[in-house]
Write a protein that holds these residues in place. Structure first.
Motif, PDB file in Angstrom:
ATOM      1  N   VAL A  99      -3.092   7.134  -4.347  1.00  0.00           N
ATOM      2  CA  VAL A  99      -3.903   7.985  -3.477  1.00  0.00           C
ATOM      3  C   VAL A  99      -4.231   7.172  -2.230  1.00  0.00           C
ATOM      4  O   VAL A  99      -4.794   6.080  -2.318  1.00  0.00           O
ATOM      5  N   VAL A 100      -3.841   7.698  -1.072  1.00  0.00           N
ATOM      6  CA  VAL A 100      -4.086   7.019   0.199  1.00  0.00           C
ATOM      7  C   VAL A 100      -5.278   7.659   0.885  1.00  0.00           C
ATOM      8  O   VAL A 100      -5.351   8.888   1.007  1.00  0.00           O
ATOM      9  N   ASN A 101      -6.192   6.830   1.308  1.00  0.00           N
ATOM     10  CA  ASN A 101      -7.358   7.255   2.084  1.00  0.00           C
ATOM     11  C   ASN A 101      -7.072   6.931   3.544  1.00  0.00           C
ATOM     12  O   ASN A 101      -7.135   5.784   3.962  1.00  0.00           O
ATOM     13  N   LEU A 102      -6.705   7.963   4.319  1.00  0.00           N
ATOM     14  CA  LEU A 102      -6.518   7.802   5.757  1.00  0.00           C
ATOM     15  C   LEU A 102      -7.761   8.363   6.427  1.00  0.00           C
ATOM     16  O   LEU A 102      -7.914   9.577   6.541  1.00  0.00           O
ATOM     17  N   GLN A 103      -8.650   7.493   6.844  1.00  0.00           N
ATOM     18  CA  GLN A 103      -9.913   7.955   7.378  1.00  0.00           C
ATOM     19  C   GLN A 103      -9.685   8.748   8.667  1.00  0.00           C
ATOM     20  O   GLN A 103      -8.799   8.433   9.462  1.00  0.00           O
ATOM     21  N   ILE A 114       1.174   2.926   6.831  1.00  0.00           N
ATOM     22  CA  ILE A 114       0.922   3.525   5.519  1.00  0.00           C
ATOM     23  C   ILE A 114       2.127   3.326   4.605  1.00  0.00           C
ATOM     24  O   ILE A 114       1.973   3.052   3.405  1.00  0.00           O
ATOM     25  N   GLU A 115       3.321   3.432   5.155  1.00  0.00           N
ATOM     26  CA  GLU A 115       4.525   3.204   4.344  1.00  0.00           C
ATOM     27  C   GLU A 115       4.567   1.773   3.821  1.00  0.00           C
ATOM     28  O   GLU A 115       4.871   1.536   2.635  1.00  0.00           O
ATOM     29  N   ASP A 116       4.235   0.797   4.677  1.00  0.00           N
ATOM     30  CA  ASP A 116       4.190  -0.605   4.243  1.00  0.00           C
ATOM     31  C   ASP A 116       3.061  -0.834   3.240  1.00  0.00           C
ATOM     32  O   ASP A 116       3.196  -1.652   2.314  1.00  0.00           O
ATOM     33  N   LEU A 117       1.964  -0.125   3.430  1.00  0.00           N
ATOM     34  CA  LEU A 117       0.829  -0.261   2.516  1.00  0.00           C
ATOM     35  C   LEU A 117       1.205   0.194   1.109  1.00  0.00           C
ATOM     36  O   LEU A 117       0.940  -0.507   0.126  1.00  0.00           O
ATOM     37  N   VAL A 118       1.818   1.359   1.011  1.00  0.00           N
ATOM     38  CA  VAL A 118       2.224   1.882  -0.296  1.00  0.00           C
ATOM     39  C   VAL A 118       3.252   0.956  -0.940  1.00  0.00           C
ATOM     40  O   VAL A 118       3.175   0.658  -2.144  1.00  0.00           O
ATOM     41  N   PRO A 132      -4.382  -2.284   4.903  1.00  0.00           N
ATOM     42  CA  PRO A 132      -3.620  -3.016   5.916  1.00  0.00           C
ATOM     43  C   PRO A 132      -4.508  -3.901   6.793  1.00  0.00           C
ATOM     44  O   PRO A 132      -5.667  -3.579   7.074  1.00  0.00           O
ATOM     45  N   VAL A 133      -3.921  -4.995   7.249  1.00  0.00           N
ATOM     46  CA  VAL A 133      -4.568  -5.863   8.234  1.00  0.00           C
ATOM     47  C   VAL A 133      -3.570  -6.141   9.347  1.00  0.00           C
ATOM     48  O   VAL A 133      -2.370  -6.275   9.100  1.00  0.00           O
ATOM     49  N   VAL A 195      -7.518   2.099   6.320  1.00  0.00           N
ATOM     50  CA  VAL A 195      -6.702   2.893   5.400  1.00  0.00           C
ATOM     51  C   VAL A 195      -6.702   2.166   4.061  1.00  0.00           C
ATOM     52  O   VAL A 195      -6.697   0.928   4.029  1.00  0.00           O
ATOM     53  N   TYR A 196      -6.698   2.934   2.970  1.00  0.00           N
ATOM     54  CA  TYR A 196      -6.661   2.332   1.636  1.00  0.00           C
ATOM     55  C   TYR A 196      -5.639   3.063   0.787  1.00  0.00           C
ATOM     56  O   TYR A 196      -5.455   4.275   0.920  1.00  0.00           O
ATOM     57  N   ALA A 197      -4.972   2.331  -0.089  1.00  0.00           N
ATOM     58  CA  ALA A 197      -4.108   2.931  -1.106  1.00  0.00           C
ATOM     59  C   ALA A 197      -4.647   2.495  -2.460  1.00  0.00           C
ATOM     60  O   ALA A 197      -4.791   1.290  -2.713  1.00  0.00           O
ATOM     61  N   TYR A 198      -4.984   3.466  -3.306  1.00  0.00           N
ATOM     62  CA  TYR A 198      -5.603   3.169  -4.602  1.00  0.00           C
ATOM     63  C   TYR A 198      -4.685   3.590  -5.743  1.00  0.00           C
ATOM     64  O   TYR A 198      -3.990   4.612  -5.655  1.00  0.00           O
ATOM     65  N   ARG A 199      -4.732   2.834  -6.811  1.00  0.00           N
ATOM     66  CA  ARG A 199      -4.231   3.337  -8.072  1.00  0.00           C
ATOM     67  C   ARG A 199      -5.336   4.238  -8.647  1.00  0.00           C
ATOM     68  O   ARG A 199      -6.531   3.981  -8.431  1.00  0.00           O
ATOM     69  N   PRO A 200      -4.972   5.293  -9.371  1.00  0.00           N
ATOM     70  CA  PRO A 200      -5.972   6.272  -9.804  1.00  0.00           C
ATOM     71  C   PRO A 200      -7.109   5.699 -10.629  1.00  0.00           C
ATOM     72  O   PRO A 200      -8.256   6.147 -10.504  1.00  0.00           O
ATOM     73  N   ASP A 201      -6.825   4.696 -11.480  1.00  0.00           N
ATOM     74  CA  ASP A 201      -7.897   4.152 -12.315  1.00  0.00           C
ATOM     75  C   ASP A 201      -8.939   3.422 -11.478  1.00  0.00           C
ATOM     76  O   ASP A 201     -10.145   3.543 -11.712  1.00  0.00           O
ATOM     77  N   ALA A 202      -8.495   2.668 -10.461  1.00  0.00           N
ATOM     78  CA  ALA A 202      -9.437   1.970  -9.586  1.00  0.00           C
ATOM     79  C   ALA A 202     -10.268   2.969  -8.800  1.00  0.00           C
ATOM     80  O   ALA A 202     -11.479   2.784  -8.616  1.00  0.00           O
TER      81      ALA A 202
END
Length: 266
Positions: A99-103, A114-118, A132-133, A195-202
């Motif tokens: 799940v990506v959080n694009l604020q 976002i592609e590199d983040l995933v 990302p940084v 931007v954040y990419a999460y695994r569902p459990d986290a």
């Protein structure tokens, strides 16, 4: 690996009320709201299965549906974008592997961020989330320092270890640099891209944790993970000649519009 992008958007921002519906003028003179431009940025990302706007405000819902976005209504009790993403993912029935959080205040986010983040999260199975940084050049660093000198809360900076796990994130400019940088010169400061990419459990665990003192002081949602001893993978991304800035304050509107004109972004 199925990917959902959630764009959390709230109207009642303490620093900039109504920010998602602020209009930005592009290179050809077209006016589009901040939330539409953020949605368009999300739709440009490759390898994504679904993009939704998550909000608790009828005005944002109406505007988003007007330009074709799928909207998930969430509760007003969500304290930040991560909590809103968790609620939206649950409302959709879950099942997404990332799940990506694009604020909704980052319309200049390039699709490859976002592609590199995933891709970075996929390659690090021991990490529950990634962000990302972007290494600051002299011009960006000086803009961050100018915001702080003027008393404005501008972009966030990040420091991380050799394994790229985040050590800290701050609205102050960290680390301290005695050296002065100009223009395109690389600096030791990294701009945190919101931007954040999460695994569902986290993501599902996050709302159950109390707000800690660091999150409360900085107003940065990701610090709740660090305060609960959860690692954050910092994925270094490349600008590829693109300028990046987030809309944090009313003063940022003119800056972002100028960047869009320079890049030919309509």
């Amino acid at each position: 690996m199925s990917v959902l992008i959630v764009i959390p958007a709230r109207y009642a921002s303490s620093r900039y009320p109504g920010k998602p519906l602020v209009e930005l003028t592009g290179a050809n003179g077209d006016k589009r709201t901040l939330i539409e431009r953020s949605w368009r940025a999300a739709c440009a990302v490759q390898g994504v299965d679904r993009v939704v706007v998550a909000t608790d405000d009828d005005r944002i819902q109406t505007a988003a549906r007007g330009f074709g976005a799928e909207v998930v209504m969430t509760s007003q009790s969500c304290a930040n974008g991560t909590e809103r993403c968790a609620e939206a993912h649950a409302a959709l029935g879950g099942g997404y592997e990332v799940v990506v959080n694009l604020q909704g205040d980052a319309p200049l986010t390039p699709h490859w961020f976002i592609e590199d983040l995933v891709a970075g999260l996929r390659a690090a199975p021991d990490m529950g989330l990634a962000t990302p940084v972007l290494q600051c050049d002299g011009e960006t660093l000086n803009s961050l320092l100018a915001d702080r000198a003027a008393g404005r809360v501008g972009g966030t900076t990040a420091v991380f270890g050799r394994d790229h796990s985040g050590l800290y994130f701050s609205k102050e400019v960290i680390p301290f640099c005695a050296e002065h940088f100009e223009g395109a010169a690389p600096t030791p400061v990294y701009h945190h891209v919101g931007v954040y990419a999460y695994r569902p459990d986290a993501l599902a665990d996050y709302p159950s944790w109390p707000v800690g003192p660091l999150e409360q002081l900085e107003g940065l949602e990701q610090l709740r993970f660090l305060e609960n001893n959860r690692k954050i993978l910092c994925v270094q991304v490349e600008a590829r000649g693109r300028e990046f800035w987030e809309l944090n304050n009313p003063e940022d509107v003119a800056r972002i519009e100028a960047m869009m004109v320079k890049m030919g972004n309509n």
